[in-house]
Enzyme design. Structure first.
Site, PDB file in Angstrom:
ATOM      1  CB  VAL A  34      -0.926  -0.247   1.252  1.00 16.93           C
ATOM      2  CG1 VAL A  34      -1.209   0.917   1.504  1.00 16.93           C
ATOM      3  CG2 VAL A  34      -1.992  -1.438   0.827  1.00 16.93           C
ATOM      4  CE  LYS A 112      14.767  -2.901   0.114  1.00 18.71           C
ATOM      5  NZ  LYS A 112      13.987  -2.573   1.241  1.00 18.71           N
ATOM      6  CB  CYS A 416     -15.450   9.789  16.087  1.00 17.12           C
ATOM      7  SG  CYS A 416     -16.813  10.260  17.890  1.00 17.12           S
TER       8      CYS A 416
END
EC number: 6.5.1.2
Length: 658
Positions: A34, A112, A416
């Site tokens: 992501v 890596k 909220c």
């Protein structure tokens, strides 16, 4: 895809938050995949809009800022970050850029390792310091802890000054054993080996580090005076000094050999002693490395060929909602446990309800779970062919799971808005005291954390009831420091109205919108939706946010306004603005300046200026730094006044004196 400069600036802020959690707090908020996707979109926008690039963009800097737990220590030579490539075509393009000019170039390929970068400085054969990468220029000094890593030599057979760099890791086996110990001791488990390595290296008690069985795997050098001809020769020299050798290191000549090496590593990945997240590719010939040079962030002669994400299939058995510090609601799927890359996964993020609806994910669905970079899992898609009639729609919550207040539901996100929600309180207070809000000197993140821990405050109103003896209970607080903070809190009373509105932290309402609202008087927040919509620059989302926020927090807002007694205007600020040469002027900043552009933009906005990103005939001033680019030519074409940084500072200083 980033479509506007506003989205670009928001993306920078979000990625910097993720980096802070990853590097400084040893906490992965999103998966590597992501992050990589968000980062690549940012990079693509900057390539198309080079004049918009901000100095605080993650593409312009390396790693993390050193925290306050350890002393900061500069590197003798900068530690760079690597650019990533994700597939064969990207690798081919990267190789072609090099081989087109240097057809004889060869490449050193190695695993890596997913750990913590460390810089070891040796002088006269003795280890004198060990410093984490930090921001590339300076990091945290962890010498005492590094000396407890078994395969770091305290002395080497080389008398010159040399920086030896590598990755601090913990093996899969030792990671499992460590988490078993913590489980038996009722201590929180480490999420993954990288977090375990980072947390162990940054212990204030070196004896804890000693027990953690960390390893150091070298991958290069910094400053030195040796005359190597190749990178491979450099690595061989490091091993000859007594350091561990890198496994699966190969010298490759072309794309085909590199791909074969890469796929061998993928096959061996599961059985490798430590977690891997890709393969590092480095030009072997040091003379070619020197000629290729660096970008602002990374070497042009090296890259990281990332591994594809790992996926498994499992079932969603429940959904819970988490409340972030901004009030954003994040749905989290509860899963039938499944093992991915050696870790047992029983939760995965669903990001937001818009994504759930878009992907048509349902309760009791069999889903594809991905754990890219061996970190946080997420759900990619449902396997609809497995549906058996037991599936149920995942409903958006209507009230906060923590405080039960009604939620604000937007197209993508759900919030909220209750300022007294425990999940929001701390972050709300940090914003309340910040420079662009009430600007309470000395009331930073750590002080607010302590005030909460000591149960001295619950919301902003409690700040004004604090007494000297309350603050004396806090760590590192003596009478003078406590009194200074009390004075600063009292000084924040009678603020300009716009500052108090901005301090409330209303979603979509920033400094500019707060100033607009303040023009309508002290009762502005009581206006109706229709009245807000008539205000210039106020769209549907902003208005909905305002109306819902006031409805949820009426009593708190009234009490706060009554206590602080805000002024309808700030005469000092207005006087400074009106007398300023920059008042009501449109200004563009470009090029590299000694301070972040945002800092100068803030100063100029405080003087009444309007900051924009593009030069036109309506632009009054262009502020230029180094490498100003096309905006300077455009400014000259339109006859725009051009100021360099020195001239700008002179004018700002003159205004201060007035």
């Amino acid at each position: 895809m980033i479509k506007s400069q506003k989205e670009y600036l928001e993306r920078i802020a979000y990625l910097n938050t993720l980096s802070h959690h990853y590097y400084n707090l040893d906490e992965s908020i999103v998966s590597d995949a992501v992050y990589d996707e968000l980062y690549q979109e940012l990079k693509a926008y900057e390539e198309k809009n080079p004049n918009d690039i901000q100095a605080n963009s993650p593409t312009q800097k390396v790693g993390a800022t050193a925290t306050n737990s350890f002393n900061k220590n500069p590197h003798l030579m900068r530690m760079w970050s690597l650019d990533d490539v994700f597939n064969q075509s990207e690798l081919q393009a990267w190789l072609q850029r090099i081989l087109k000019t240097y057809p004889s170039a060869s490449f050193v390929c190695s695993p890596k390792l997913d750990g913590v970068s460390l810089n070891l400085l040796y002088q006269h054969g003795k280890l004198v310091s060990a410093t984490t990468r930090g921001n590339g220029l300076e990091g945290e000094l962890v010498t005492n802890n590094a000396k407890h890593i078994a395969n770091i030599p305290h002395f080497i057979a080389y008398d010159g000054e040399i920086e030896i760099r590598g990755e601090v890791i913990i093996s899969k086996e030792d990671f499992d054993a460590l988490n078993k110990e913590r489980l038996n001791a009722n201590e929180p488990l480490f999420a993954n080996p990288r977090n375990a390595a980072s947390g162990s290296l940054r212990q204030l008690d070196s004896e804890i580090t000693k027990k953690r069985k960390l390893q150091f795997i070298p991958w290069g050098v910094g400053k030195h005076s040796l005359n190597f001809l190749s990178f491979k020769e450099c690595l061989d020299f490091i091993v000859s000094l007594g350091f561990s050798a890198i496994q699966y290191l190969n010298l490759n000549k072309n794309h085909q050999e590199i791909e074969e090496n890469y796929h061998t590593l993928i096959r061996e990945r599961e059985g490798f002693f430590a977690l891997l997240d890709g393969m590092v590719i480095v030009v072997n010939e040091l003379n070619i490395q020197k000629e290729l040079g660096y970008t602002q962030k990374s070497p042009k002669f090296a890259c990281a060929y990332k591994f594809p994400a790992l996926e498994k299939h499992t079932k969603i058995v429940g959904v819970i909602n988490q409340v972030g510090r901004s009030g954003a609601i994040t749905p989290v799927a509860l899963l039938e446990p499944v093992e991915i890359a050696g870790a047992m996964i029983n939760r995965a993020t669903l990001h937001n309800y818009s994504e759930i609806e878009k992907k048509n994910i349902m309760l009791n669905d069999k889903v594809v779970v991905i754990r890219s970079g061996d970190v946080i899992p997420k759900i990619i898609k449902p396997l609809e062919t497995y549906r058996d009639g037991s599936q149920q729609k995942i409903m958006r919550p209507k009230v906060c799971p923590i405080c039960s207040h009604e939620l604000l539901c937007e197209e993508i996100f759900t919030y909220c808005q209750n300022l007294n929600c425990p999940a929001r309180l701390k972050e709300s207070l940090i914003h309340f005291a910040s420079k662009d809000a009430l600007n309470i000197q000395g009331l930073g993140d750590k002080v607010i954390e302590q005030l909460f821990e000591e149960k001295l405050i619950v919301n902003a109103l409690d700040l004004y009831a604090l007494k000297l003896e309350d603050l004396m209970r806090l760590d590192k607080f003596k009478i003078k420091k406590a009194q200074n903070l009390l004075d600063a809190i009292q000084k924040s009373k009678n603020p300009p109205l716009w500052r108090l509105i901005n301090a409330l932290g209303i979603e979509h309402i920033g400094k500019g919108a707060s100033k607009t609202l303040a023009k309508y008087g002290l009762n502005v927040l009581e206006k109706s939706e229709a009245e807000f919509l008539e205000m210039e620059g106020f769209g549907v989302e902003m208005v909905r946010s305002l109306v819902n926020f006031y409805a949820s927090n009426q009593e708190f807002i009234r009490s706060l306004f009554e206590l602080l007694n805000p002024k309808n205007s700030d005469m000092a600020e207005e006087k400074q603005e009106s007398s300023s040469v920059f008042n009501n002027k449109t200004i563009v900043l470009t090029g590299t300046l000694s301070k972040p552009r945002q800092e100068y933009a803030q100063m100029l906005e405080n003087l009444g200026a309007k900051i924009t990103s593009s030069v036109s005939a309506k632009t009054d001033f262009l502020i230029v730094g180094e490498n100003a680019g096309s905006k300077l030519a455009l400014a000259k074409k339109h006859g725009v006044s051009v100021l360099n940084e020195e001239e700008l500072l002179k004018r700002l200083k003159k205004l201060d004196q007035n």
